[in-house]
Each structure stands twice: as structure tokens, then as C-alpha cells.
Design a protein around this motif. Structure first.
Motif, short mmCIF file in Angstrom:
data_model
loop_
_atom_site.label_atom_id
_atom_site.label_comp_id
_atom_site.label_asym_id
_atom_site.label_seq_id
_atom_site.Cartn_x
_atom_site.Cartn_y
_atom_site.Cartn_z
N ARG A 1 -7.47 -3.67 9.49
CA ARG A 1 -6.50 -4.57 10.11
C ARG A 1 -7.08 -5.28 11.35
O ARG A 1 -6.67 -6.37 11.68
N THR B 1 -2.45 8.05 4.58
CA THR B 1 -1.25 8.29 3.76
C THR B 1 -1.56 9.27 2.64
O THR B 1 -0.80 10.21 2.38
N GLU C 1 0.98 5.71 19.66
CA GLU C 1 0.60 6.01 18.26
C GLU C 1 -0.50 5.07 17.76
O GLU C 1 -1.28 5.44 16.88
N LYS D 1 0.84 -1.20 0.00
CA LYS D 1 0.00 0.00 0.00
C LYS D 1 0.87 1.26 0.00
O LYS D 1 0.64 2.17 -0.79
N SER D 2 1.86 1.31 0.87
CA SER D 2 2.70 2.51 0.96
C SER D 2 3.44 2.76 -0.35
O SER D 2 3.54 3.90 -0.83
N ALA E 1 7.90 9.70 15.38
CA ALA E 1 8.49 9.07 14.19
C ALA E 1 7.34 8.71 13.26
O ALA E 1 6.48 7.92 13.61
N SER E 2 7.31 9.31 12.08
CA SER E 2 6.20 9.07 11.17
C SER E 2 6.64 9.27 9.73
O SER E 2 7.12 10.36 9.37
N ALA E 3 6.46 8.24 8.92
CA ALA E 3 6.80 8.35 7.50
C ALA E 3 5.87 9.34 6.81
O ALA E 3 6.24 9.98 5.83
N GLN E 4 4.65 9.44 7.33
CA GLN E 4 3.69 10.34 6.68
C GLN E 4 4.10 11.79 6.89
O GLN E 4 4.05 12.60 5.96
N ARG F 1 -0.24 17.50 12.91
CA ARG F 1 1.14 17.04 12.65
C ARG F 1 1.62 17.39 11.24
O ARG F 1 2.83 17.39 11.00
N ILE G 1 4.78 -0.85 13.07
CA ILE G 1 3.70 0.04 13.51
C ILE G 1 2.29 -0.42 13.07
O ILE G 1 1.33 -0.26 13.81
N ASP G 2 2.17 -1.03 11.90
CA ASP G 2 0.84 -1.45 11.42
C ASP G 2 0.48 -2.89 11.77
O ASP G 2 -0.62 -3.35 11.45
N LYS H 1 -4.50 5.42 14.83
CA LYS H 1 -4.52 4.79 13.50
C LYS H 1 -5.98 4.75 13.01
O LYS H 1 -6.80 5.52 13.49
N ARG I 1 2.91 5.96 -3.25
CA ARG I 1 4.03 6.80 -3.68
C ARG I 1 4.29 6.64 -5.17
O ARG I 1 4.67 7.61 -5.85
N ARG J 1 9.22 4.16 8.01
CA ARG J 1 9.46 3.51 6.70
C ARG J 1 10.12 4.49 5.73
O ARG J 1 9.76 5.67 5.71
C1 S3P Z 1 2.43 4.90 6.20
C2 S3P Z 1 3.03 5.26 7.36
C3 S3P Z 1 2.59 4.80 8.69
C4 S3P Z 1 1.59 3.66 8.60
C5 S3P Z 1 0.60 3.83 7.50
C6 S3P Z 1 1.28 3.98 6.16
C7 S3P Z 1 2.99 5.43 4.95
O1 S3P Z 1 2.06 5.89 9.37
O2 S3P Z 1 0.92 3.49 9.84
O3 S3P Z 1 -0.30 2.72 7.44
O4 S3P Z 1 2.69 4.88 3.87
O5 S3P Z 1 3.75 6.40 5.01
P1 S3P Z 1 3.03 6.84 10.23
O6 S3P Z 1 4.31 6.90 9.51
O7 S3P Z 1 2.40 8.16 10.34
O8 S3P Z 1 3.16 6.11 11.55
#
Ligand code: S3P
Length: 444
Positions: free
Chosen positions: A395, A95, A342, A22-23, A166-169, A126, A318-319, A346, A27, A194
Motif C-alpha cells: 500500500r 489475515t 495500529e 482481499k478480506s 478493534a481488529s477483525a483479525q 493478540r 484502517i488500511d 501493519k 474468508r 470489518r
Molecule cells: C483484515 C483486517 C484488518 C486489515 C487487514 C485485513 C481482515 O486488520 O488491516 O488488511 O481481512 O480481517 P485488523 O482487523 O487486525 O486491523
């Protein structure tokens, strides 16, 4: 709305390919859309969340065509998006909303980002905070939630930013806005998240540097088309890693093999945690696919033991906690999770919702603000049957479906249409692997 019915017992075996990541799929759409030239995406996840991203870019003038093997994207260039003329509805997808907010802040036109009830409850301060610091004009609704109204035509300034979690988003949102900002934008990561954005921006020709926990990119760069091969999603595979581990062993039964699964080091916490619990998981045929490591994963039933999970473990998985909690409920001893606040923001409050569901199936759980403690029941029937509320969280629904493998009576899980946000075809794939599951109209 459908619910899942899972009959007790069964086992998981054979070869299974779960859908695309999915991530990575989100992207791939976003970056190919604003790249110069034609990109091809193979293994794209056609789930509700990723299709919401795709439709948003269609509404901004990007053409997507499916051919036999791939999704063909004609990029419009970094400044080629056109005003959508309507709010961009991002459904359930955090995302999409958080990454797009960064991208839209750099456009010449105004935009509105909306989502469903769950997405409209999730924190957006955020992303509002760093974007505002960059000079964007972005207004949330009450409580700094979606819808987000973004005013275009602002001139953005690069920033140096340390996200509060810490968040990839958040990281990706700031880096995408940074592409449209004057100067060098730096994100200092407070923990691991991530790294698909960094990997894929690099593949699309963006110069991005890392110095320890700091990631920097200069504004004004263009993306060049790139062909993305999306790996199978480890987050979707996680339900099967747990299911095949907790299923009762049968003499001569085939193991479960999950093929082509992404094992990015910033995502693979679930494998390491299950390993520590005593799972029998082997990675084979490890290879690289368009900048992401992938492997086939072989899983056999095993006796699990409870473990302590906290800190970095949480960031790397995290997921996957809904699935990990099901494993913990079948393990010998207690599993204690800390540092996981965190999980409460979700798609649902995954600590509260999982604790309620586990309790409904006879498992002893105690809840803390940042985690929970589960006392495992390693007997053949770790769960009773019962009724589970998924709280419209994909999930949660898939995790409790796996509990059926160790239940004494049927489990019914409500509001399961949301499973399509990440795993279309879950019931068919789980059924083919050996889970006795069907989806029915709710209340029918
Ligand atoms: C994701 C980042 C995660 C994750 C989400 C997908 C992404 O969130 O929980 O399902 O694709 O960047 P956070 O990075 O905000 O924790």
C-alpha cells in the motif's frame, strides 16, 4: 525485484474495475473449504496473499478447480481437513495467519504457520492470548511472533473475550476457534472492525448473534456450501479515489468510474474522509451482492482541504491511510491524524514509512506516537520528484505511485513486487486509467 517509475503529470479517467476484495476472498476460501458441499467463488482475488490461503487449504486436502467464471471449491466439512505434512507458508498475509491460527487450534492434528520477514515481525500475542485462554496450545517464536506452532487434538472451551484493539483479525480468529469449542463464544468489540466474517458465516448457515458490541456463536456448528460473489476491493479502489481527486482538472476530461466496489459500512471510512476533504465522489448503482453492499463510484478532480481524523474514522479506514496521506499532502491546510497507533504494526510502520516518503518528496510532516500532521501543498506540484522506499509494503508503493499525478519530476519507488499481495496488474490498470507508470527490474 521490480521498482515503479512514475512520470510527473497525467490524469485519471475512464472506467476501471479493480480486483476482488482481499478480506472477502480469504474468508471465501476458508469457509467454503470447511463447508459441506460445493461452493463457487466469483471475482476471487488471485493475489499472493489469497493464493497463500488457498494453498494452505490445498495442503490440507481441499480441492480447488477454476472454471471459466469461478473457483469451484469442494468443501471437506468442518472436521474433514487432513494434516498438511509441512509448515503452512502464509507469505506476507496477516489475515491468513491470524484467521488460520483460530481454525487450526480446533483441528485434530498439529500445524505450523510461517510467513515472510514482514509477517514474522508482526504481533501474534493478540491471537495467542485468547486461543490459550480457550485451551489451545499455541507457541510463537521469540517476542510472540511467527512461526506459530499449534498442537492439535486439544479440547477447546468457549470464552467471553474483549480484544485489546478493534481488529477483525482477532475477532475472526476467536470466532473460528469458537466453532470448535464447547459452549457459546462471545467477542465484545472494543471498536468497529470489518464485519465480513459475521456476514459470510451467516451466509454459510452459521447461527451468530449480535447484541450491541457483543458477537456470539455456539460451538459445534457446521457450514453449508454457499456461492460467494466477491466485490471489487475498496482498499484497492482507494488509490484511484485519491489519484482522480488530486489529478489536475482538464477541460472536457472524462471522470474516473470504478465499478462494483464493496462499500461495506465497516470499511467505507475512506469515502467519508475524502468527502470531508471536499472530494467530488458520487456513488451510483448501489446494490447488494452475496450479502455485501456494492456501488459504482465516480470521481472527479477537486480542491481538497485538510481535516482532523481520529477515533472511529481510523477504525473505518484502517488500511487506507497511505492513500489518504497523499490526498492530505495536496490539500489546503493541515491534516491531523490521531488514535492511529495500529498503523505502526501493519505490513510496515505506516506512520514512519509514509512520513519519510512524504518528506523525501518535499512535504512537511510531523510525527506523533499515534499519528502525524501533514501540511498540505495545494499548488499544482505538491510533490518534488524523488526516491521512495516502500519497505516491502504494497500500500505504500501504490500510494506514492499516485503522488506522480501532482509531482514536478519522476518518482521512483523500490521493492514493488509486494504490490502483487493485494493488487496484481496494478501497473497495467493504473496505466490504462492515465497514470504514466512502468515497472522495471530494480537497479537495472
Ligand atoms: C483484515 C483486517 C484488518 C486489515 C487487514 C485485513 C481482515 O486488520 O488491516 O488488511 O481481512 O480481517 P485488523 O482487523 O487486525 O486491523
Amino acid at each position: 525485484m521490480r521498482c515503479f517509475h512514475v512520470q510527473p503529470g497525467g490524469t485519471l479517467g475512464g472506467t476501471l474495475q479493480v480486483p476482488g476484495d482481499k478480506s472477502v476472498s480469504h474468508r471465501a476460501i476458508m469457509f467454503s473449504a470447511i463447508a459441506d458441499g460445493r461452493s463457487r467463488i466469483t471475482g476471487f482475488l488471485e493475489s499472493a496473499d489469497c493464493l497463500a490461503t488457498l494453498r494452505a487449504f490445498e495442503a490440507m486436502g481441499v480441492s480447488f478447480v477454476r472454471d471459466a467464471e469461478s473457483l469451484v471449491v469442494d468443501g471437506v466439512g468442518r472436521d474433514g481437513l487432513t494434516p498438511p505434512g509441512m509448515p503452512l507458508d502464509l507469505g506476507n498475509s496477516g489475515t491468513s495467519m491470524r484467521l488460520l491460527s483460530g481454525l487450526m487450534a480446533g483441528q485434530a492434528f498439529d500445524s505450523v504457520l510461517t510467513g515472510d520477514a514482514s509477517l514474522s515481525r508482526r504481533p501474534m500475542g493478540r491471537v495467542i492470548d485468547p486461543l490459550t485462554a480457550m485451551g489451545a496450545h499455541i507457541a510463537g517464536s521469540e517476542g510472540r511472533r511467527a512461526p506459530l506452532r499449534i498442537t492439535g487434538g486439544r479440547s477447546l472451551q468457549a470464552i467471553e473475550y474483549t480484544p485489546p484493539v478493534a481488529s477483525a483479525q482477532i475477532k475472526s480468529c476467536v470466532l473460528l476457534a469458537g466453532l470448535y469449542a464447547k459452549g457459546v463464544t462471545t467477542v465484545h468489540e472494543p471498536g468497529v472492525s470489518r464485519d465480513h466474517t459475521e456476514r459470510m458465516l451467516g451466509a454459510f448457515g452459521v447461527a451468530l448473534s449480535r447484541d450491541g458490541a457483543a458477537l456470539s456463536l455456539a460451538g459445534g456448528q457446521s457450514l453449508r456450501a454457499f456461492d460467494v460473489a466477491v466485490p471489487a476491493d475498496l482498499s484497492s479502489a482507494a488509490f484511484f479515489l485519491v489519484g482522480a481527486s488530486i489529478a489536475q482538472p482538464r477541460n472536457g476530461a472524462e471522470p474516473l468510474t470504478l465499478t462494483g466496489v464493496g462499500i461495506n459500512p465497516t470499511r467505507r471510512g475512506v469515502i467519508d474522509i475524502l468527502d470531508r476533504m471536499g472530494a467530488d465522489i458520487t456513488l451510483t448503482n448501489t446494490r447488494e451482492q452475496a450479502g455485501e453492499p456494492v456501488a459504482d463510484i465516480v470521481v472527479r478532480p477537486a480542491s481538497l482541504r485538510g481535516v482532523d481524523i481520529g477515533g472511529r474514522d481510523v477504525e473505518l479506514a484502517i488500511d487506507e491511510f497511505p492513500a489518504i496521506f497523499i490526498a492530505a499532502a495536496c490539500a489546503q491546510g493541515k491534516t491531523r491524524l490521531t488514535d492511529a497507533a495500529e498503523l505502526r504494526v501493519k505490513e510496515s510502520d505506516r506512520i514512519a514509512v509514509m512520513a519519510d516518503g512524504l518528506a523525501a518528496l518535499g512535504v512537511e510532516v510531523s510525527v506523533q506516537p499515534d499519528g502525524l500532521t501533514i501540511t498540505g501543498r495545494p499548488e499544482p506540484h505538491s510533490f518534488t520528484g524523488g526516491q521512495i522506499h516502500s519497505h516491502e509494503d504494497h500500500r505504500i508503493a501504490m500510494a506514492f505511485a499516485m503522488a506522480g499525478l501532482r509531482a514536478s519530476a519522476p518518482i521512483e519507488i523500490d521493492d514493488c513486487d509486494y504490490v502483487d499481495t493485494s493488487f496484481p496488474g496494478f501497473v497495467a490498470k493504473a496505466g490504462a486509467a492515465g497514470l504514466v507508470i512502468d515497472a522495471r527490474e530494480q537497479g537495472a
